[in-house]
Design an enzyme around this catalytic site. Sequence first.
Site, PDB file in Angstrom:
ATOM      1  N   ASN B  72       6.926  -6.998  31.364  1.00 37.11           N
ATOM      2  CA  ASN B  72       7.561  -6.814  32.661  1.00 37.11           C
ATOM      3  C   ASN B  72       7.362  -5.396  33.144  1.00 37.11           C
ATOM      4  O   ASN B  72       7.202  -4.464  32.362  1.00 37.11           O
ATOM      5  CB  ASN B  72       9.048  -7.181  32.612  1.00 37.11           C
ATOM      6  CG  ASN B  72       9.939  -6.002  32.267  1.00 37.11           C
ATOM      7  OD1 ASN B  72      10.307  -5.195  33.127  1.00 37.11           O
ATOM      8  ND2 ASN B  72      10.257  -5.863  30.977  1.00 37.11           N
ATOM      9  N   LEU B  76      13.218  -0.643  37.056  1.00 36.08           N
ATOM     10  CA  LEU B  76      14.623  -0.265  37.261  1.00 36.08           C
ATOM     11  C   LEU B  76      15.149  -0.520  38.670  1.00 36.08           C
ATOM     12  O   LEU B  76      15.879   0.294  39.225  1.00 36.08           O
ATOM     13  CB  LEU B  76      14.846   1.211  36.890  1.00 36.08           C
ATOM     14  CG  LEU B  76      14.663   1.567  35.415  1.00 36.08           C
ATOM     15  CD1 LEU B  76      14.899   3.071  35.210  1.00 36.08           C
ATOM     16  CD2 LEU B  76      15.629   0.774  34.528  1.00 36.08           C
ATOM     17  N   ASN B 102      24.301   0.438  31.269  1.00 34.46           N
ATOM     18  CA  ASN B 102      23.017   1.004  30.864  1.00 34.46           C
ATOM     19  C   ASN B 102      22.550   1.959  31.957  1.00 34.46           C
ATOM     20  O   ASN B 102      22.522   1.592  33.135  1.00 34.46           O
ATOM     21  CB  ASN B 102      22.028  -0.158  30.658  1.00 34.46           C
ATOM     22  CG  ASN B 102      20.634   0.296  30.291  1.00 34.46           C
ATOM     23  OD1 ASN B 102      19.879   0.768  31.129  1.00 34.46           O
ATOM     24  ND2 ASN B 102      20.275   0.134  29.026  1.00 34.46           N
ATOM     25  N   ASN B 129      19.659   4.922  28.440  1.00 38.47           N
ATOM     26  CA  ASN B 129      18.283   4.438  28.316  1.00 38.47           C
ATOM     27  C   ASN B 129      17.332   5.622  28.422  1.00 38.47           C
ATOM     28  O   ASN B 129      17.198   6.229  29.486  1.00 38.47           O
ATOM     29  CB  ASN B 129      18.017   3.406  29.426  1.00 38.47           C
ATOM     30  CG  ASN B 129      16.616   2.815  29.351  1.00 38.47           C
ATOM     31  OD1 ASN B 129      15.867   3.075  28.418  1.00 38.47           O
ATOM     32  ND2 ASN B 129      16.268   2.023  30.343  1.00 38.47           N
ATOM     33  N   CYS B 132      12.660   3.576  29.085  1.00 45.08           N
ATOM     34  CA  CYS B 132      12.071   2.614  30.005  1.00 45.08           C
ATOM     35  C   CYS B 132      10.599   2.945  30.234  1.00 45.08           C
ATOM     36  O   CYS B 132      10.276   4.023  30.724  1.00 45.08           O
ATOM     37  CB  CYS B 132      12.802   2.598  31.345  1.00 45.08           C
ATOM     38  SG  CYS B 132      12.069   1.370  32.453  1.00 45.08           S
ATOM     39  N   ILE B 193      15.155  -2.579  19.905  1.00 39.24           N
ATOM     40  CA  ILE B 193      14.141  -1.769  20.554  1.00 39.24           C
ATOM     41  C   ILE B 193      14.078  -2.091  22.048  1.00 39.24           C
ATOM     42  O   ILE B 193      14.385  -3.215  22.457  1.00 39.24           O
ATOM     43  CB  ILE B 193      12.728  -2.029  19.941  1.00 39.24           C
ATOM     44  CG1 ILE B 193      12.352  -3.501  20.012  1.00 39.24           C
ATOM     45  CG2 ILE B 193      12.644  -1.515  18.538  1.00 39.24           C
ATOM     46  CD1 ILE B 193      10.948  -3.834  19.509  1.00 39.24           C
ATOM     47  N   GLY B 219      10.385 -10.404  23.943  1.00 36.00           N
ATOM     48  CA  GLY B 219      10.304 -11.807  23.524  1.00 36.00           C
ATOM     49  C   GLY B 219       9.917 -11.925  22.052  1.00 36.00           C
ATOM     50  O   GLY B 219       9.694 -10.917  21.371  1.00 36.00           O
ATOM     51  N   THR B 268      15.131 -11.668  26.620  1.00 39.23           N
ATOM     52  CA  THR B 268      14.104 -12.558  27.156  1.00 39.23           C
ATOM     53  C   THR B 268      14.373 -14.037  26.878  1.00 39.23           C
ATOM     54  O   THR B 268      14.000 -14.897  27.677  1.00 39.23           O
ATOM     55  CB  THR B 268      12.736 -12.132  26.581  1.00 39.23           C
ATOM     56  OG1 THR B 268      12.534 -10.753  26.916  1.00 39.23           O
ATOM     57  CG2 THR B 268      11.600 -12.943  27.138  1.00 39.23           C
TER      58      THR B 268
HETATM   59  C1  LIG Z   1      12.810  -8.147  32.832  1.00 41.77           C
HETATM   60  C2  LIG Z   1      13.364  -7.116  31.890  1.00 41.77           C
HETATM   61  C3  LIG Z   1      14.073  -6.024  32.402  1.00 41.77           C
HETATM   62  C4  LIG Z   1      14.577  -5.049  31.546  1.00 41.77           C
HETATM   63  N1  LIG Z   1      15.299  -4.024  32.072  1.00 41.77           N
HETATM   64  C5  LIG Z   1      15.855  -3.094  31.245  1.00 41.77           C
HETATM   65  C6  LIG Z   1      16.685  -2.050  31.764  1.00 41.77           C
HETATM   66  O1  LIG Z   1      16.954  -1.968  32.972  1.00 41.77           O
HETATM   67  N2  LIG Z   1      17.188  -1.135  30.892  1.00 41.77           N
HETATM   68  C7  LIG Z   1      16.947  -1.216  29.545  1.00 41.77           C
HETATM   69  O2  LIG Z   1      17.433  -0.387  28.802  1.00 41.77           O
HETATM   70  N3  LIG Z   1      16.194  -2.211  29.029  1.00 41.77           N
HETATM   71  C8  LIG Z   1      15.638  -3.151  29.842  1.00 41.77           C
HETATM   72  N4  LIG Z   1      14.883  -4.164  29.306  1.00 41.77           N
HETATM   73  C9  LIG Z   1      14.667  -4.223  27.844  1.00 41.77           C
HETATM   74  C10 LIG Z   1      15.652  -5.196  27.172  1.00 41.77           C
HETATM   75  O3  LIG Z   1      16.987  -4.767  27.346  1.00 41.77           O
HETATM   76  C11 LIG Z   1      15.357  -5.324  25.664  1.00 41.77           C
HETATM   77  O4  LIG Z   1      15.433  -4.059  25.061  1.00 41.77           O
HETATM   78  C12 LIG Z   1      13.984  -5.890  25.373  1.00 41.77           C
HETATM   79  O5  LIG Z   1      13.631  -6.847  26.337  1.00 41.77           O
HETATM   80  C13 LIG Z   1      13.856  -6.508  23.968  1.00 41.77           C
HETATM   81  O6  LIG Z   1      14.709  -7.617  23.797  1.00 41.77           O
HETATM   82  P1  LIG Z   1      14.269  -9.157  24.052  1.00 41.77           P
HETATM   83  O7  LIG Z   1      12.960  -9.365  23.363  1.00 41.77           O
HETATM   84  O8  LIG Z   1      15.387  -9.979  23.506  1.00 41.77           O
HETATM   85  O9  LIG Z   1      14.134  -9.299  25.539  1.00 41.77           O
HETATM   86  C14 LIG Z   1      14.358  -5.149  30.148  1.00 41.77           C
HETATM   87  C15 LIG Z   1      13.647  -6.246  29.650  1.00 41.77           C
HETATM   88  C16 LIG Z   1      13.163  -7.233  30.485  1.00 41.77           C
HETATM   89  C17 LIG Z   1      12.422  -8.388  29.910  1.00 41.77           C
END
Ligand SMILES: Cc1cc2nc3c(=O)[nH]c(=O)nc-3n(C[C@H](O)[C@H](O)[C@H](O)COP(=O)(O)O)c2cc1C
Lengths: 252, 306
Positions: B72, B76, B102, B129, B132, B193, B219, B268
Amino acid sequence: MPIQRECTIMRAEKLNPFAWSLTLDAGELARAALPGQFIHVKCGDSRLLRRPISICDTDGNCLRMVFEVRGEGTAWLSRRHTDETLDVLGPLGHGFDLSGRKLLAVGGGIGVPPILNVVRHCKGEAHAILGFRSVDRAMLLDEFRAASSTVSVASDDGSIGTHGFVDALVREKLKGERDVAGVLACGPRPMLRAVAKAAAEAGVPCQVSMEERMGCGVGACLVCACKMADGAYRHVCKDGPVFRAEEVDWDE
Amino acid sequence: MNNAVDLSVTLAGVTLKNPIVVASGTFGFGREYGQFYDLAELGAICVKGLTVLRREGNPPPRIAETPMGILNSVGLQNPGVDAFLAHELPELRRHDVKIIANISGSTPEEYGDMCEKLSEAGVDMIEVNISCPNVKAGGLAYGTRPELAAEVTAIAKKHAAVPVMVKLSPNVTDITEIARAVEDAGADAVSLINTLLGMRIDVASHRPILRQNMGGLSGPAVLPVAVRMVWQVARAVKIPVLGMGGVMTGADAAELMLAGAAAVAVGTACFADPYAPVRVRDELARLASGQGISRVSELTGAVQPW
Ligand SMILES: Cc1cc2nc3c(=O)[nH]c(=O)nc-3n(C[C@H](O)[C@H](O)[C@H](O)COP(=O)(O)O)c2cc1C
Ligand SMILES: Cc1cc2nc3c(=O)[nH]c(=O)nc-3n(C[C@H](O)[C@H](O)[C@H](O)COP(=O)(O)OP(=O)(O)OC[C@H]3O[C@@H](n4cnc5c(N)ncnc54)[C@H](O)[C@@H]3O)c2cc1C
Ligand code: FES
């Protein structure tokens, strides 16, 4: 309010060499669906993301979707059979505003099927304009003829209907029919842009159904951004897929 | 059956009724998934990343599918911290669930300002955070240099009246170095992470799928990286760890806990299954009860490495 449901496939048909139709027993999901809304369909366990597919038609608990094979997910869908089930999330998004039944409904390519639902809701008063690349991609013509006031067809190569694009037919229709309350369009972006221009020239309000790659499908992840004329991004899955044509930034 | 297992955990002094948190950016401000289940089912909600001012985010496409994952590049997009406090927090507060805010800043001062406002408004915890991959200013830059990570942490701590958790990037050579730096600077917890920097190219058009070319991978594909990093970090610091990355099932959540996570975030997975967080919680409870564990927190760090 969206729901997630395992839906049994009641009917699976191939409409032409490129397009498939699946009719699902979708229960309350089908009954809640409005024209222009879509469903988010899980395409097997090996693909993480669901695929957004428009609702082509509903009848009681039955929901019909029509799609072309574009990649792995839609190829998987095309191999489904009657009595198998699909994991469906929906109905999603906000659909067409159908106030005033005398509408001009325009579909291009795989944007044709969702227009059927629009036409059906207008109880025979809507005009349909359908565009296909060529005659072998044409579909649903009988259904449209049964449900619309008039049906006009255009094709890119002239193999069916008028040779040319749908926006020329839209211009023509809007000249002939003075009391069309609005134009509703679904199809590829260049087509939508051209149709929006034709409607604007005639001073008729136009709604367009936009596409963007999706994650959640419900408005939580913000990936399906569509640039608006005011510079802001709105989200196809939640704010759309249907937008007023003048809201969209067509130059993006 | 599950009643036998005590699911509550504590994270940086905050008690969660169960160890399942929803990951920032994947759950909006809770409104959408709140249509599917009561948000009080969750341990905590980590809201979409906030910035001082509203951000529109990056041009689309913002998502690309990968083998068992996604990239993705949202960038932000958010309404800004003030709009969050005015319109979203009151709504979230109607639910009996802990709220983690966050935040991302482009200067250390911005982190400080947001910590002050959010603490005053009474969020339960702040997740800083510094990882990012989708924004130019701040973001990842703070998360890959120990001295900058420490500086941001110290400022956040100075201005926050609630626990501060620092979200670490996996896009570093040695994540324990950053973890130690933020612990020394006063962090109350770390979360990891964030996404791994990645890229996909459409071979037909020769164009990257994402409009930003690169994006963050999340994911199931990242689960083993997350397990490894949680394990490394949990052994390197004394503060608790919120583990995340690719959790799809209760067993995945258990893996992160065994590696050392006090709680686990689901992100995800929600895109495939809107009920994922609740399902993961129930599967975790069943797994624990099947192993005769009475408190789920007993799993934390219980891996027996070779
Ligand atoms: C579409 C999307 C937007 C995200 N936005 C943020 C965010 O604004 N701030 C943040 O700290 N992490 C963000 N993340 C990261 C997730 O919080 C998480 O750390 C990461 O996706 C790993 O977990 P998962 O595999 O269960 O998704 C985002 C992830 C995705 C997929
Ligand atoms: C609101 C909406 C309604 C749609 N309605 C229909 C319909 O009724 N019939 C139909 O045939 N198609 C429709 N589409 C397009 C359809 O979603 C894509 O063709 C499909 O997702 C392609 O998946 P794939 O796995 O076959 O292709 P792949 O290229 O393998 O897919 C890879 C990823 O890109 C995404 N993707 C690829 N192309 C598109 C696209 N054009 N739009 C959105 N995401 C895309 C996929 O969802 C998947 O996440 C609609 C799209 C949207 C946004
Ligand atoms: S797909 Fe997640 S917000 Fe539209």
